[in-house]
Design a protein around this motif. Structure first.
Motif, PDB file in Angstrom:
ATOM      1  N   VAL A 418       1.953  -8.600   8.464  1.00 20.07           N
ATOM      2  CA  VAL A 418       1.411  -7.519   7.934  1.00 20.07           C
ATOM      3  C   VAL A 418       0.745  -8.046   6.433  1.00 20.07           C
ATOM      4  O   VAL A 418      -0.435  -7.904   6.160  1.00 20.07           O
ATOM      5  CB  VAL A 418       2.353  -6.594   7.073  1.00 20.07           C
ATOM      6  CG1 VAL A 418       1.897  -5.340   6.310  1.00 20.07           C
ATOM      7  CG2 VAL A 418       2.956  -6.124   8.381  1.00 20.07           C
ATOM      8  N   GLU A 419       1.465  -9.227   5.821  1.00 21.25           N
ATOM      9  CA  GLU A 419       0.996  -9.928   4.751  1.00 21.25           C
ATOM     10  C   GLU A 419      -0.160 -10.396   5.103  1.00 21.25           C
ATOM     11  O   GLU A 419      -0.979 -11.011   4.257  1.00 21.25           O
ATOM     12  CB  GLU A 419       1.961 -10.567   4.053  1.00 21.25           C
ATOM     13  CG  GLU A 419       3.264  -9.932   3.435  1.00 21.25           C
ATOM     14  CD  GLU A 419       4.268 -10.752   3.169  1.00 21.25           C
ATOM     15  OE1 GLU A 419       4.433 -11.937   3.342  1.00 21.25           O
ATOM     16  OE2 GLU A 419       5.315 -10.389   2.397  1.00 21.25           O
ATOM     17  N   ASN A 420      -0.449 -11.001   6.478  1.00 18.69           N
ATOM     18  CA  ASN A 420      -1.588 -11.782   6.797  1.00 18.69           C
ATOM     19  C   ASN A 420      -2.638 -10.959   7.364  1.00 18.69           C
ATOM     20  O   ASN A 420      -3.652 -11.493   7.999  1.00 18.69           O
ATOM     21  CB  ASN A 420      -1.325 -12.884   7.680  1.00 18.69           C
ATOM     22  CG  ASN A 420      -0.147 -13.869   6.837  1.00 18.69           C
ATOM     23  OD1 ASN A 420      -0.375 -14.297   6.087  1.00 18.69           O
ATOM     24  ND2 ASN A 420       0.573 -14.620   7.889  1.00 18.69           N
ATOM     25  N   GLY A 421      -2.586  -9.730   7.223  1.00 11.45           N
ATOM     26  CA  GLY A 421      -3.654  -8.834   7.666  1.00 11.45           C
ATOM     27  C   GLY A 421      -3.466  -7.852   8.552  1.00 11.45           C
ATOM     28  O   GLY A 421      -4.356  -7.152   8.924  1.00 11.45           O
ATOM     29  N   THR A 422      -2.424  -8.143   9.375  1.00 13.21           N
ATOM     30  CA  THR A 422      -2.347  -7.032  10.613  1.00 13.21           C
ATOM     31  C   THR A 422      -2.213  -5.518   9.893  1.00 13.21           C
ATOM     32  O   THR A 422      -1.638  -5.186   9.131  1.00 13.21           O
ATOM     33  CB  THR A 422      -0.963  -7.273  11.374  1.00 13.21           C
ATOM     34  OG1 THR A 422      -1.208  -8.561  11.840  1.00 13.21           O
ATOM     35  CG2 THR A 422      -0.628  -6.206  12.532  1.00 13.21           C
ATOM     36  N   SER A 423      -2.885  -4.709  10.752  1.00 15.48           N
ATOM     37  CA  SER A 423      -3.147  -3.329  10.421  1.00 15.48           C
ATOM     38  C   SER A 423      -2.001  -2.687  11.210  1.00 15.48           C
ATOM     39  O   SER A 423      -1.817  -2.809  12.413  1.00 15.48           O
ATOM     40  CB  SER A 423      -4.436  -2.804  10.914  1.00 15.48           C
ATOM     41  OG  SER A 423      -4.232  -1.423  11.170  1.00 15.48           O
ATOM     42  N   ILE A 424      -1.336  -1.793  10.267  1.00 12.63           N
ATOM     43  CA  ILE A 424       0.181  -1.021  10.830  1.00 12.63           C
ATOM     44  C   ILE A 424      -0.644  -0.050  11.989  1.00 12.63           C
ATOM     45  O   ILE A 424      -0.190   0.225  13.048  1.00 12.63           O
ATOM     46  CB  ILE A 424       0.857  -0.485   9.877  1.00 12.63           C
ATOM     47  CG1 ILE A 424       1.482  -1.526   9.077  1.00 12.63           C
ATOM     48  CG2 ILE A 424       1.878   0.347  10.282  1.00 12.63           C
ATOM     49  CD1 ILE A 424       2.212  -1.252   7.563  1.00 12.63           C
ATOM     50  N   ARG A 425      -1.508   0.532  11.521  1.00 17.36           N
ATOM     51  CA  ARG A 425      -2.175   1.325  12.306  1.00 17.36           C
ATOM     52  C   ARG A 425      -2.473   0.994  13.818  1.00 17.36           C
ATOM     53  O   ARG A 425      -2.227   1.686  14.755  1.00 17.36           O
ATOM     54  CB  ARG A 425      -3.429   2.176  11.698  1.00 17.36           C
ATOM     55  CG  ARG A 425      -4.131   3.074  12.479  1.00 17.36           C
ATOM     56  CD  ARG A 425      -5.176   3.739  11.776  1.00 17.36           C
ATOM     57  NE  ARG A 425      -6.186   4.634  12.660  1.00 17.36           N
ATOM     58  CZ  ARG A 425      -7.120   5.335  12.221  1.00 17.36           C
ATOM     59  NH1 ARG A 425      -7.704   5.346  10.952  1.00 17.36           N
ATOM     60  NH2 ARG A 425      -7.865   6.063  13.250  1.00 17.36           N
ATOM     61  N   SER A 426      -3.207   0.132  13.729  1.00 14.20           N
ATOM     62  CA  SER A 426      -3.474  -0.644  15.000  1.00 14.20           C
ATOM     63  C   SER A 426      -2.409  -0.988  16.018  1.00 14.20           C
ATOM     64  O   SER A 426      -2.381  -0.800  17.064  1.00 14.20           O
ATOM     65  CB  SER A 426      -4.231  -2.027  14.872  1.00 14.20           C
ATOM     66  OG  SER A 426      -3.632  -3.194  14.260  1.00 14.20           O
TER      67      SER A 426
END
Length: 487
Positions: A418-426
């Motif tokens: 998440v901190e590296n940019g992963t979208s929780i929604r995706s």
């Protein structure tokens, strides 16, 4: 008993005897008596036979309880003694009658428990708190009376009340498998945590004294504490101070506490004697039927948003992860609902959090001030699927209460991703409608194990709540522990 002679019969008496007349009872009695007098061997055999018959008859006439080793059992114990194995297959619990200065006195002086004001209302109703009237328009009317403004640190009060009325309680310590110490450790240390006016000695005092008291009891030496347990209403780190200047007490590090099983709302995952139990929530059903009504309600709830987050930022923490979740959620308002708990917006008398969880398929559960947070259980009781970012938030905490397979009821997204940019929604949108339905069903199935029932005798119809699971787990581990008492 005298031995029977093997020699011949004695010489017949010289006095003549009358013939036996069966129609004459007096004649029969006289002749019979003569036989007994002049034939001692026959008399002895007859007496032995009569005595044996009387003993057998007496044993068949006595009640079963007469053969008990404990003939002065209390009424409640005598009642269940015939079926004790069936009613209490894991054994029974004895509650120590400790001085009130270690439990009830804290409640008598509830105005002194916090530097910010009275806690009397908070810990009323045997720890459940005041009625949660704010949920009246959110929950079904049939279960509205099951909701209370319960404090997350009320575990030891709730637990004590239930234990006093536990079906497998015994008043005879000699019959006990385990021993419960009703010490309110969390309340004892809580009042000293927030003020510099108190010393490390103040924070340790009550724990040191209760352990000294318990170790003076005769049944302590039976297993050096292996068969003793306690409920502690705060996280384990509040009792693990290593230096006088640090936070909390050193209660768990005291020698007498070493072998005692400790039921805590957050455990140290590497300490066998720490057992994580659910945080108390506001839902306290009074029957299995109320649980089923609630399960049907949350299972059939139409949920309008994909996911939600209820919490506040921790501005004093560098790169605060909660702040990152809030930003993602705010930026994705179409799919995410936010309850910003900054200040006192999320106190125990607001229905906003419950309503948000009821309306969302998933709820984000980062770590709290420690690895766990009460919100995990508020979320699951509402039928929302928890999303974790630390495995220690739940998977290494509540093994007795949650499904063995973590992915059957939850989603895990590594915080680094998440901190590296992963979208929780995706990530969440990849789950099909059927998969979401299946996970929710598993969450709803486990709701009884996550709540503490309102009646002091628990739920009915064989349904077990968090208290039942915890105590049965303790009783089972006492029997399994190496070095523990062997029956």
């Amino acid at each position: 008993m005298l031995p029977i002679s093997d020699h011949s019969s004695p010489e017949k008496p010289k006095t003549p005897t009358k013939s036996l007349d069966r129609k004459n009872s007096n004649s029969f009695s006289f002749s019979y008596i003569q036989t007994l007098i002049y034939h001692p061997r026959s008399c002895l055999i007859l007496l032995i036979l009569i005595l044996q018959i009387l003993i057998i008859y007496a044993s068949l006439s006595l009640p079963i309880s007469s053969f008990s080793l404990h003939r002065s059992l209390p009424a409640e114990i005598t009642t269940v003694s015939l079926n004790s194995t069936e009613l209490c297959p894991n054994g029974k619990v004895y509650i120590y009658d400790i001085p009130e200065s270690f439990n009830k006195e804290f409640l008598y002086k509830c105005k002194e428990l916090s530097p910010w004001g009275s806690r009397c209302g908070t810990f009323s109703n045997n720890g459940l708190g005041k009625k949660f009237t704010a949920v009246a328009n959110v929950v079904p009317k049939s279960v509205v009376n099951a909701w209370y403004r319960t404090d997350q640190f009320a575990l030891e009060i709730i637990f004590h009340d239930r234990m006093v009325n536990y079906k497998c309680r015994t008043n005879e310590p000699g019959l006990a498998t385990a021993f419960y110490i009703p010490f309110y450790a969390g309340l004892a240390v809580g009042k000293y945590l927030w003020s510099s006016n108190y010393t490390a000695k103040d924070r340790d005092y009550h724990c040191e004294m209760i352990l000294k008291w318990v170790q003076e009891q005769p049944y302590w030496n039976r297993s050096n504490g292996w068969d003793h347990f306690i409920s502690m209403g705060r996280i384990t780190w509040d009792f693990r101070r290593t230096k006088d200047g640090d936070w909390g007490s050193k209660c768990i590090y005291l020698p007498g506490m070493r072998n005692i099983t400790r039921l805590l709302i957050e455990r140290n995952s590497w300490d066998y004697f720490d057992v994580g139990v659910p945080y108390p929530t506001g839902f306290h059903p009074s029957s299995a039927n109320e649980v089923k009504i609630w399960q049907d309600f949350v299972n059939g709830r139409r949920r309008r948003t994909l996911y939600c987050f209820a919490g506040a930022t921790r501005g004093f923490i560098k790169n605060d992860f909660r702040g990152l979740l809030l930003r993602q959620c705010y930026a994705d308002s179409e799919k995410c609902s936010v309850v910003n708990c900054g200040g006192s917006k999320c106190s125990n008398d607001t229905a906003a959090i419950l309503e948000t969880f009821l309306n969302s398929d998933f709820c984000l559960q980062p770590r709290g001030d420690s690895f766990t947070r009460r919100s995990i259980f508020d979320c699951m009781i509402a039928g929302s699927i928890p999303v974790f970012f630390w495995k220690r938030t739940a998977y290494y905490q509540y093994e007795w209460f949650l499904p063995d397979e973590p992915m059957s009821y939850s989603v895990f997204i590594d915080r680094n991703e998440v901190e590296n940019g992963t979208s929780i929604r995706s990530v969440l949108e990849k789950f099909s409608e059927e998969e979401v339905k299946k996970m929710r069903a598993k969450v709803v199935e486990y709701i009884p194990k996550l709540v503490y029932a309102k009646p002091n005798k628990g739920l009915n119809d064989g349904m077990k709540d968090a208290f039942d699971i915890a105590v049965e787990g303790v009783l089972k581990r006492v029997k399994e522990q190496e070095g523990g008492y062997k029956w």
